[in-house]
Design an enzyme around this catalytic site. Structure first.
Site, mmCIF file in Angstrom:
data_model
loop_
_atom_site.group_PDB
_atom_site.id
_atom_site.type_symbol
_atom_site.label_atom_id
_atom_site.label_comp_id
_atom_site.label_asym_id
_atom_site.label_seq_id
_atom_site.Cartn_x
_atom_site.Cartn_y
_atom_site.Cartn_z
ATOM 1 N N CYS A 195 37.109 114.203 107.605
ATOM 2 C CA CYS A 195 37.399 115.469 107.224
ATOM 3 C C CYS A 195 37.782 116.170 108.457
ATOM 4 O O CYS A 195 36.918 116.519 109.385
ATOM 5 C CB CYS A 195 36.891 116.275 106.126
ATOM 6 S SG CYS A 195 37.368 118.006 105.925
ATOM 7 N N CYS A 253 32.493 123.256 107.482
ATOM 8 C CA CYS A 253 32.470 123.428 105.919
ATOM 9 C C CYS A 253 31.077 122.912 105.434
ATOM 10 O O CYS A 253 30.587 121.933 105.908
ATOM 11 C CB CYS A 253 33.641 122.450 105.373
ATOM 12 S SG CYS A 253 33.521 122.320 103.508
ATOM 13 N N GLU A 258 20.623 121.168 73.198
ATOM 14 C CA GLU A 258 21.341 122.075 74.491
ATOM 15 C C GLU A 258 21.178 123.303 74.276
ATOM 16 O O GLU A 258 21.094 123.942 73.328
ATOM 17 C CB GLU A 258 22.748 121.287 74.294
ATOM 18 C CG GLU A 258 23.877 122.155 75.306
ATOM 19 C CD GLU A 258 23.151 121.885 77.017
ATOM 20 O OE1 GLU A 258 23.373 123.069 77.440
ATOM 21 O OE2 GLU A 258 22.978 120.893 77.346
ATOM 22 N N CYS A 269 19.627 114.777 88.667
ATOM 23 C CA CYS A 269 20.411 115.071 89.682
ATOM 24 C C CYS A 269 19.540 115.694 90.929
ATOM 25 O O CYS A 269 19.979 116.509 91.756
ATOM 26 C CB CYS A 269 21.608 116.112 89.268
ATOM 27 S SG CYS A 269 21.001 117.746 88.534
#
EC number: 2.1.1.190
Length: 441
Positions: free
Chosen positions: A81, A87, A324, A398
């Site tokens: 990139c 970035c 949830e 995650c």
């Protein structure tokens, strides 16, 4: 009046350091030793010797930025990139894509040894996707740059709140290839659009949405101007002020299909979905394979979202109960079960950080536990559940730190880590997604 003494902050060493990088941490930073403590070095790879600048020096660790590579790793490569040096979106484009997965796995090993006291993990083959154009959703920032006297459309700069103007993003879906330049041109040529604060992109299976969030009212004329300006790109624009909720009643509901599993999921533009579509399907197939349900199991799926795991496992289980904390996600999970003619599921809205003593969904007949929490992990609910009633626990993570921490709780409850596998959901970034299967001893 009493004066409180404050020790003066030591000035950082100004001259550059030469550091030998021995490993990589779970954020994609190199690890070195400086002043007999750990130093995390951004932009450096294991096996390298670098010249670096100290940017933070704390009691237990320090941080530095790479200035020059003195001895390069054989796995160092040219970033794909043009914006990589500024970035903040990607952290690992300077590392070979295959080696990225190896280093991430090594980082998870270190965390499990530290927090869960588990070593010699039974690693399975990693789940991989293409390394470019894999993101079907992203958030683009829009902000006025006083120095440049213009609105910038792009991503946050590395280690800063300022915005980097982006021409193209090689990890973003091809359908949004022109979004930065198109909106940069539109917004900078119409002051009425300067109240736009960010763009939320989402590529569903049949439509590609851009939610335009704005802080002040935008007239119908100016909205029409934007709609006309982007018409050639076939993006579905959704206008949302700070106070408005997205009204899906006036939209075709976005959806994604899992062709190999014959399931269709509708979702709201404000609901969480996995950004990497191909990896999501591979992850769900692996989950079903690892659990190998026989049809007589009652599954408890915590942090179930719109039913991503619940509906896949319901095809093999006796029952699935999904929990949830987001009301709209629970409604969609119920709707998705109905759409797919799945009748052995039930979904409840419940805050899993609170006490589950009076939770209407918990019972002793549940025997398989599935966890897919946010980065904060599942410790709050794991410490309350009578884990010994479960035969197996599938944990989808995650954040490897909270996974390793929570794995210690699961291990102490009498489970062994049967399988673990990396899922490279975010190539070229420091993000680490992991699946772990625990079996009761």
């Amino acid at each position: 009046m009493a004066q409180i003494f404050k020790a003066k902050k030591k000035p950082l060493q100004q001259q550059s350091l030469e550091l030998d990088i021995t490993a990589m941490d779970h954020h994609g930073r190199g690890i070195a030793k400086y002043n007999n403590k750990v130093c995390f070095v951004s932009g450096a790879l294991p096996g390298e010797r670098v010249k670096a600048k100290l940017v933070d020096d704390k009691a237990r660790y320090s941080q530095a930025d790479t200035l020059k590579i003195l001895k390069a790793s054989e796995y160092r490569t040219t970033p794909i990139c043009e914006h990589y040096s500024q970035c903040g979106g990607c952290q690992l484009q300077h590392l070979d894509a295959t080696q990225q997965v190896i280093e991430k796995q090594a980082a998870v090993n270190q965390l499990f040894a530290k927090f869960a006291k588990l070593t010699d993990l039974n690693w399975q083959a990693p789940l991989l996707s293409q390394a470019t154009h894999y993101r079907r959703s992203a958030r683009i920032a829009v902000m006025f740059d006083k120095a440049a006297k213009k609105m910038r459309v792009g991503y946050r700069a590395r280690g800063s709140k300022s915005i980097v103007s982006i021409n193209q993003c090689p990890v973003l879906s091809d359908v949004f290839a022109e979004v930065f330049n198109v909106f940069d041109n539109i917004i900078n040529h119409n002051k009425a659009l300067h109240s736009i604060s960010h763009l939320q992109l989402c590529a569903a299976d049949e439509q590609h949405f851009i939610v335009i969030r704005h802080t002040k009212a935008i007239s119908p004329t100016d909205k029409a101007f934007v709609e006309q300006s982007v018409s050639a790109h076939h993006w579905q624009l959704v206008w949302q002020s700070d106070s408005d909720m997205i009204d899906h009643a006036h939209l075709a509901m976005p959806f994604y299909k899992l062709d190999q599993l014959d399931i269709k999921f509708e979702f709201g533009l404000n609901n969480f979905i996995q950004v990497n579509a191909s990896l999501n399907q591979a992850m769900l197939i692996q989950a079903a394979s690892w659990l190998a349900l026989q049809g007589d199991e009652n599954v408890l799926d915590l942090f179930c979202g719109i039913g991503n795991f619940s509906l896949v496992l319901a095809k093999q289980a006796k029952t699935v109960t999904g929990i949830e904390g987001v009301t709209s996600a629970v409604a969609l999970a119920t709707q998705n079960a109905h759409t797919n003619s799945i009748t052995n599921t039930q979904f409840h809205c419940f805050d899993l950080t609170t006490s589950i003593k009076k939770a209407p969904w918990f019972n002793k007949e549940l025997d398989i536990l599935v966890l897919d929490p946010s980065r904060t992990g599942a410790m709050a609910v794991l410490e309350q559940l009578p884990l010994t009633q479960f035969k197996a626990i599938l944990y989808v993570s995650c954040d490897p730190v909270t996974l390793a921490r929570d794995s210690a709780i699961i291990s102490q409850a009498g489970f062994e880590l049967n399988k673990i596998g990396l899922m490279n959901m975010f190539p070229h970034t420091g993000h680490i997604e992991t699946m772990a299967l625990f079996q009761r001893r």
